[in-house]
Design an enzyme around this catalytic site. Sequence first.
Site: not given
Ligand code: AMP
Length: 295
Positions: A31, A37-38
């Site tokens: 998103m 993390g991303h």
């Molecule tokens: P989001 O943008 O929050 O929908 O996250 C996109 C992807 O990044 C999802 O698969 C999340 O699980 C992953 N993600 C978000 N935060 C982390 C993190 N701290 N460590 C690893 N993966 C993450």
Amino acid sequence: MEIINRTQRMRSVSRKLRREQDKTIGLVPTMGALHEGHLSLVREARRMCDTVIVTIFVNPKQFGPGEDFQNYPRDLTKDTMLLGDYNVDYIFAPAPDEIYPKNSSTHVEVAGLSEQLEGAARPGHFRGVATVLTILFNVVRPDFAFFGQKDAQQTMVVRRLVRDLAVDTEIVVLPTVREDTGLAFSSRNAYLTDDDRRAAPALYRALSRAESAYAEGERSAKKLAEIVRADIAREPRAEIEYVSVNDADTLERLDRLEDRPVLVSLAVRFGKTRLIDNILLNRARTGKTGALVQP
Ligand code: AMP
């Protein structure tokens, strides 16, 4: 790197890639408001796949009424620069009406894994997640799709989804990336005040205490949850929404943690900001890169 806004264009690029070359496509759904993390997912996608496609889409269907859809952090310019550094091939950043055609009325529901924990706290959330992921899988047709353990329940939902609907995509799950303080990277950390930021590492500290207690032989789910709760309760800014101990494959609520993989997960509020985190216990099998091996 090309930025694609139209579904039709994304579909034709992907079709061409699949026709012209016998090469693998990796998809990293996000998103946006990208953080370490991303980027760990992007790095692994780059390592494993010939073509890397990152989607940036703040999916309205996975936000409930009164949640932070409008205010969710968005910074496509910064995200684009970051992804350029990572040698990403395509960014797919569609507007909602590109993903959901007018009068769109079909949803995907992963029953049995969507109702508890985050699903209970955020009704309809996983229906929105499963629906958008199905659409993205159909548009991009990736060989691999990359997800973070940070959103543990989401990884279970997506694995079940691809299995049940025979989606020809392999799901790769990578470990949670944390700041030095232990706080898991999250786009929502941007909402935290300075005081909240100082307090928020309490979450991982508490989960780590449960991990130590488990390593020392504690097998009562209730006791482990109490350890986590008591530790977080020492932080007055933290308001616990839930702390839960579940089977890491089925999400079944557990009493005794015998010989099975266990998920300890929590949601905690700091003011209006809601953070989630989790740890896996008794799941020793990880791949060479730290990626969790599919059970
Ligand atoms: P989001 O943008 O929050 O929908 O996250 C996109 C992807 O990044 C999802 O698969 C999340 O699980 C992953 N993600 C978000 N935060 C982390 C993190 N701290 N460590 C690893 N993966 C993450």
